[in-house]
Write a protein that holds these residues in place. Structure first.
Motif, PDB file in Angstrom:
ATOM      1  N   ASP A  47     -19.356 -83.987  39.853  1.00 27.95           N
ATOM      2  CA  ASP A  47     -19.173 -84.961  38.780  1.00 27.95           C
ATOM      3  C   ASP A  47     -19.086 -86.372  39.353  1.00 27.95           C
ATOM      4  OD1 ASP A  47     -18.748 -85.856  36.139  1.00 27.95           O
ATOM      5  OD2 ASP A  47     -16.592 -85.936  36.526  1.00 27.95           O
ATOM      6  N   LEU A  48     -20.040 -87.213  38.938  1.00 29.01           N
ATOM      7  CA  LEU A  48     -20.140 -88.579  39.445  1.00 29.01           C
ATOM      8  C   LEU A  48     -19.689 -89.608  38.409  1.00 29.01           C
ATOM      9  CD1 LEU A  48     -23.699 -88.259  41.054  1.00 29.01           C
ATOM     10  CD2 LEU A  48     -21.487 -87.793  42.113  1.00 29.01           C
ATOM     11  N   THR A  49     -19.005 -89.174  37.365  1.00 21.49           N
ATOM     12  CA  THR A  49     -18.636 -90.046  36.251  1.00 21.49           C
ATOM     13  C   THR A  49     -17.933 -91.318  36.702  1.00 21.49           C
ATOM     14  OG1 THR A  49     -18.440 -88.124  34.803  1.00 21.49           O
ATOM     15  CG2 THR A  49     -17.380 -90.145  34.062  1.00 21.49           C
ATOM     16  N   SER A  50     -17.081 -91.242  37.702  1.00 22.43           N
ATOM     17  CA  SER A  50     -16.305 -92.405  38.132  1.00 22.43           C
ATOM     18  C   SER A  50     -17.058 -93.340  39.071  1.00 22.43           C
ATOM     19  CB  SER A  50     -15.015 -91.952  38.812  1.00 22.43           C
ATOM     20  OG  SER A  50     -14.191 -91.286  37.879  1.00 22.43           O
ATOM     21  N   LEU A  51     -18.250 -92.951  39.502  1.00 21.28           N
ATOM     22  CA  LEU A  51     -19.020 -93.816  40.395  1.00 21.28           C
ATOM     23  C   LEU A  51     -19.767 -94.873  39.590  1.00 21.28           C
ATOM     24  CD1 LEU A  51     -20.681 -91.511  43.082  1.00 21.28           C
ATOM     25  CD2 LEU A  51     -18.708 -92.986  43.330  1.00 21.28           C
ATOM     26  N   VAL A  77     -25.380 -78.920  40.187  1.00 24.04           N
ATOM     27  CA  VAL A  77     -25.644 -79.794  39.052  1.00 24.04           C
ATOM     28  C   VAL A  77     -24.874 -81.090  39.273  1.00 24.04           C
ATOM     29  CG1 VAL A  77     -25.393 -80.128  36.566  1.00 24.04           C
ATOM     30  CG2 VAL A  77     -25.916 -77.871  37.451  1.00 24.04           C
ATOM     31  N   LEU A  78     -25.564 -82.212  39.162  1.00 20.14           N
ATOM     32  CA  LEU A  78     -24.905 -83.512  39.189  1.00 20.14           C
ATOM     33  C   LEU A  78     -24.599 -83.898  37.746  1.00 20.14           C
ATOM     34  CD1 LEU A  78     -27.114 -85.543  41.714  1.00 20.14           C
ATOM     35  CD2 LEU A  78     -25.020 -84.266  42.168  1.00 20.14           C
ATOM     36  N   THR A  79     -23.373 -84.300  37.479  1.00 18.20           N
ATOM     37  CA  THR A  79     -23.001 -84.672  36.119  1.00 18.20           C
ATOM     38  C   THR A  79     -22.443 -86.089  36.087  1.00 18.20           C
ATOM     39  OG1 THR A  79     -20.738 -83.812  36.295  1.00 18.20           O
ATOM     40  CG2 THR A  79     -22.434 -82.289  35.522  1.00 18.20           C
ATOM     41  N   GLY A  80     -22.542 -86.698  34.900  1.00 14.26           N
ATOM     42  CA  GLY A  80     -21.908 -87.988  34.668  1.00 14.26           C
ATOM     43  C   GLY A  80     -22.530 -89.163  35.382  1.00 14.26           C
ATOM     44  N   ILE A  81     -23.828 -89.123  35.639  1.00 13.02           N
ATOM     45  CA  ILE A  81     -24.471 -90.246  36.322  1.00 13.02           C
ATOM     46  C   ILE A  81     -24.458 -91.461  35.387  1.00 13.02           C
ATOM     47  CG2 ILE A  81     -26.618 -91.133  37.319  1.00 13.02           C
ATOM     48  CD1 ILE A  81     -27.246 -88.247  38.157  1.00 13.02           C
ATOM     49  N   GLN A  82     -23.841 -92.539  35.837  1.00 14.99           N
ATOM     50  CA  GLN A  82     -23.741 -93.773  35.059  1.00 14.99           C
ATOM     51  C   GLN A  82     -25.087 -94.502  35.042  1.00 14.99           C
ATOM     52  OE1 GLN A  82     -20.979 -94.714  33.348  1.00 14.99           O
ATOM     53  NE2 GLN A  82     -20.031 -92.812  34.033  1.00 14.99           N
ATOM     54  N   PRO A  83     -25.358 -95.276  33.982  1.00 13.88           N
ATOM     55  CA  PRO A  83     -26.632 -96.000  33.904  1.00 13.88           C
ATOM     56  C   PRO A  83     -26.910 -96.882  35.127  1.00 13.88           C
ATOM     57  CG  PRO A  83     -25.522 -96.086  31.792  1.00 13.88           C
ATOM     58  CD  PRO A  83     -24.559 -95.447  32.767  1.00 13.88           C
ATOM     59  N   ALA A  84     -25.899 -97.591  35.612  1.00 12.29           N
ATOM     60  CA  ALA A  84     -26.104 -98.463  36.772  1.00 12.29           C
ATOM     61  C   ALA A  84     -26.498 -97.675  38.016  1.00 12.29           C
ATOM     62  CB  ALA A  84     -24.851 -99.287  37.047  1.00 12.29           C
ATOM     63  N   LEU A 103     -25.058 -84.464  31.337  1.00 10.40           N
ATOM     64  CA  LEU A 103     -24.300 -85.647  30.937  1.00 10.40           C
ATOM     65  C   LEU A 103     -22.827 -85.583  31.333  1.00 10.40           C
ATOM     66  CD1 LEU A 103     -25.794 -86.399  27.416  1.00 10.40           C
ATOM     67  CD2 LEU A 103     -26.140 -87.671  29.544  1.00 10.40           C
ATOM     68  N   ASP A 104     -22.231 -84.393  31.264  1.00  2.48           N
ATOM     69  CA  ASP A 104     -20.810 -84.293  31.582  1.00  2.48           C
ATOM     70  C   ASP A 104     -20.503 -82.933  32.215  1.00  2.48           C
ATOM     71  OD1 ASP A 104     -20.586 -82.415  29.453  1.00  2.48           O
ATOM     72  OD2 ASP A 104     -20.048 -83.999  28.047  1.00  2.48           O
ATOM     73  N   LEU A 105     -19.259 -82.771  32.615  1.00  5.09           N
ATOM     74  CA  LEU A 105     -18.816 -81.556  33.305  1.00  5.09           C
ATOM     75  C   LEU A 105     -19.067 -80.306  32.464  1.00  5.09           C
ATOM     76  CD1 LEU A 105     -17.325 -80.446  35.807  1.00  5.09           C
ATOM     77  CD2 LEU A 105     -15.197 -80.841  34.586  1.00  5.09           C
TER      78      LEU A 105
END
Length: 120
Positions: A47-51, A77-84, A103-105
């Motif tokens: 989960d990369l949501t916080s990056l 699975v990579l999740t939470g990739i932010q637009p930036a 999109l998410d976990l």
């Protein structure tokens, strides 16, 4: 500070909650591979949501980590990739082919379940 890797059924869950520098990214790579080996995990949700930002070295380490985990038999699975982060990856010309994303976990776990990895 090491990033925690949690085990849930046949999965490993990794939620990156800190800014990754080169050293911590390499430590995470080593820790994840060791944990896959120790637990015989069949799937990994990263989960990369916080990056908020990513540079070319971190992107390469993440790509390598996925490839190495899959060589060891774990689907990732990579999740939470932010637009930036997505924009930066494309602008740097970094391609992560064959990597599953969600999109998410929750959707990441569903994706692994749909691919026959999760066995509750």
């Amino acid at each position: 500070m090491r990033i925690p890797i949690l085990k849930l059924h046949d999965l490993l869950l990794v939620s990156i909650q800190v800014v990754l520098d080169d050293k911590s990214a390499l430590e995470l790579q080593e820790d994840l591979l060791q944990k896959i080996h120790a637990t015989n995990a069949e799937g990994v949700v990263l989960d990369l949501t916080s990056l908020d930002m990513i540079d070319s070295f971190i992107a390469k380490v993440l790509g390598d980590m996925v490839s190495m985990a899959e060589l060891m038999g774990a689907k990732v699975v990579l999740t939470g990739i932010q637009p930036a982060v997505a924009i930066t990856l494309i602008e740097l010309g970094i391609s992560l082919p064959h990597i599953m994303t969600a999109l998410d976990l929750e959707k990441g776990i569903e994706l692994l379940k749909d691919n026959g990895v999760v066995h509750p």
